[in-house]
Design an enzyme around this catalytic site. Sequence first.
Site, PDB file in Angstrom:
ATOM      1  N   HIS A 179       2.316  -3.786  -9.663  1.00 42.64           N
ATOM      2  CA  HIS A 179       3.570  -2.750  -9.294  1.00 42.64           C
ATOM      3  C   HIS A 179       4.630  -3.835  -8.735  1.00 42.64           C
ATOM      4  CE1 HIS A 179       1.635  -2.430  -5.102  1.00 42.64           C
ATOM      5  NE2 HIS A 179       2.798  -2.523  -4.718  1.00 42.64           N
ATOM      6  N   ASP A 234      -3.568  -1.824 -11.486  1.00 45.68           N
ATOM      7  CA  ASP A 234      -2.533  -2.381 -10.731  1.00 45.68           C
ATOM      8  C   ASP A 234      -2.686  -3.605 -10.261  1.00 45.68           C
ATOM      9  OD1 ASP A 234      -0.196  -2.537  -9.018  1.00 45.68           O
ATOM     10  OD2 ASP A 234      -1.234  -1.332  -7.282  1.00 45.68           O
ATOM     11  N   SER A 293       1.758  -6.600  -0.792  1.00 40.72           N
ATOM     12  CA  SER A 293       1.114  -6.121  -1.883  1.00 40.72           C
ATOM     13  C   SER A 293       1.003  -7.532  -2.979  1.00 40.72           C
ATOM     14  CB  SER A 293       1.998  -5.411  -2.753  1.00 40.72           C
ATOM     15  OG  SER A 293       1.991  -4.115  -2.203  1.00 40.72           O
TER      16      SER A 293
END
Lengths: 471, 479
Positions: free
Chosen positions: A82, A112, A198
Amino acid sequence: MRRWTSLAALATAMLLAPAVADAVPPHPLQDQVFRARDMVMPSLVHIEPILEVFRMGERGNIAVTGSGVIFSADGYVLTNNHVVENATRVTCTLSDQREVAADLVGRDPLTDLAVLKLREATPPDGWPHAELGDSDALQVGEYVMAMGSPLGLSRSLSVGVISSLNRFIPASQMPSGSPTGLYNTWIQTDAAINPGNSGGPLVSLDGKVIGINARAIPIFGENIGFAIPVSLAREIARDLILTGEVQRSWVGVRWQSTENLAGFFDLSDKDPQGAVVGSITHGSPAEEAGLQAGDVVLEYDGEPVNVRFEEQIPALEKRIANTPVGRQVPLLVLRQGQHQQVTMTTQRRAKTEGGQKDHPQWGFTVREVTQEMATSLNLPGPGGVMVTGVKPGSFAAEAGLRPGDLVMRLENIEIEDLAHWSQAAQEAVEQATNRLLLTVKRGPVRYFVVLKPIYTQPTALKAPASSRKSS
Amino acid sequence: MINRHLVPALLLALAVAPALAGDEARIRKAFRKAGPSVVPIHYTLRLLEAPEGGQGNKIEGVLCGVVAGPDGLIVTTADVFPDAGGDPRQTFMPTRFAIKIAGREFTARAVGLDRDRNLAFLKVDNPESFPAPPARFASRSPRPGERILLLGLLGELHEYAPTFTETRIVSSLAGKGQRFALEALVQDLTIGGLAVNLKGEGLGIIGEDLLESSPAGTAALAAAGNVLSLFSSLSQGQRPGYPVLFPYAGLLDDLIASPPALDLDPPERRGWLGIIMQPLSRDLADYWQVPGPGGVIIGSVLDGSPAEEAGLQVGDIILEVDDAPVRVRELRDLTRFRELVQRVGAGKEVPLAIFRGGERQIVPLTLGARPKNVFLAEQQEESEFGLTVKELTFDFVQATNTPSDVTGVFVAEIENAGWADVAGIRVNDVITAVQGQNVDDLQEFRLAMEQVHEQQPENVVFFLRRGMRTRFVPVSPDW
């Protein structure tokens, strides 16, 4: 008098003691943190991609920040899907603050995860890189460090412990429409993880990467972050580097745990084996094999299946995904108290992400209809394109087109897929067709929409709407 | 000088004063007499199709209603009831009604719906203890120029105290001849209230004319049952354009005489086609070169409907019904078409002129009767489970895009933190089996639940369908 002197000396010694300790740190934890930091920090990467986004019926760009970690001497970087999904350009800032462009090697929305490669020539002694550890041997309470760029603040480090292992979170959806988190449970940590972390590494005290930080709960929770176990990340990275994609098998079953269902399905209460077939996708290998909702699968490919609790579902999903595509898998099934043998042929999992396209002359954006979308929306087939946004005040808005409409036809052209649509739409724009009939499906109902665009001479392109956020 | 003017003034005052005083007294009396029949209805709306993983959005609100019969019959507007066929992800469905009077709460359920007149009928569950008196209705229709009172309620801050506005009828509207325009703008909590004459006799239920092209009205219709847009206009406090009063004195009298209100919408008499429609706009008519003053495009043909039997297809355009041209150009005209079909009546064979593939054709069709909708559907409450289910109706199947071969019952209500809720059953789930026994309809569900109650298993396993997926849900009630 002597006694007094020695007491005074003792008191002086006690007062001095802390100062002496400060000078020479006999603190093993601090030592370990420093050491682990030095082992991983040089390979930490701050990522600033420019992402293409579609919203309110328009295409625009946003600049985001995320994190990553170099894990090989030749410059491969692990991060989250992402962070780099729909990236038009990716720039990495290394720990020495040098900016290096990177190429996308491959992405896997279902986990992901994504792999980048630094574009610059590899330095003579290789890129600084972190070692990927073993996430299967972790313990709750173990000290860990999260490294990355929370809210864009690069080269940040936070310390905490593993709060929980094997955390089950039901699969969720990526902005692209793809499901994610099907194949793993999560490492939960209280080391601060914020948007921007992230893709960054979760690091053990011995300086090895044990997880890829992926999720935080920034609104309701504090100190609740989730990382993808590195054992999964290692596998995915290998596939992405070798082939640029992850190939998986699919059978079209939604599994349920046997918890509270053991009695109903005549399973032993104490040690219920098997996994319950909760739902079967129409047209899937499971349906073709004659599997039914309510079957309890006891063995898959000769190995026992045990999904007593929902935490065990991702492991079963992964086992199926890792089965070679097209393999005839023998199943031992309990159906209404009877054991049965069933053979099921695995199928390649279709792509789960739909591409997008904008139509600035008309004022709306569309997305490709994937097999997954078609199934979940009960569409007759994968044909057509889905309207994702309608720009307020545009010709499309005036004509009454709505997000969620499935465009089946443009004039007399039956739309097969996004490419077919794009071509038909481009021709219509080139011919400046000023009256266009769109046939759409809105839920189960067919509607007709007449677009009446007015084409103006192309003017200088406006700069796309931009903003900045952390991933 | 002073005296000469004072005397006539005094005389005038003497003559007018009693008249004024009498007027005030009449208004007071009328308000006292009819006011208690106007009650606040607290309602809960839920999304017909909850977003994946979400609990389902909920809207709570208050609506004005009029007690119309001794058996707890309440009339209000149909604003909170969505049209079948809207987008289920945007369609809110009422799931609970409660009337609150003097700190007491009386639950009620919907028993009837008259879409054309925009009226809904509720019935209080325990009418014996219901304190509000029924309104009395006038025997004659009001006339333009007549002064009337609009009885409504104040807002939440004032605990929904009864209030009124004095106004005058300024026009009797053409068409059905039973709608009147008023001088005053109508406040939110007067919609659904009662219009009375100065004797305190009911003249009708206050509504707004959705058919007029006031921005709010058009928006509400354009959204095809999207109650949200209606509420966005509600929250603005006042309605633009002329509010309209619907006198139903005669109709309500009939109703009170012959409860229940199912008779309102006598399914055996009203004609029904069984299609989802789109107006033939001028743009579409030009595009396809369809002649005539308008038409109705078929967007969906319901399974087992008269339209299906007659072979009508999606994309056909209906131009004439029984030789009468269909003058439908915009969404608001669709009501007129529905009325036309209903008036022709069930069981009657009518020729339809349709436009298909560039040509005009005549298709003979026998109109059917409209089947039960979700509001009138029979229901079964399972209080141990905190679960209420209803039989599957055509509009539920349509709105939720349920495949036509699915049989079962749908979950209409879930009690908060009840056992069904705790186990994860949600509103609009379709229950297709209980404890391994298929339940094709409400009767079979009842039978299956009877067995469950006898056997009292630790886990009761429901097999249900949510969207395109099925699942087994074990529920452990507190036997």
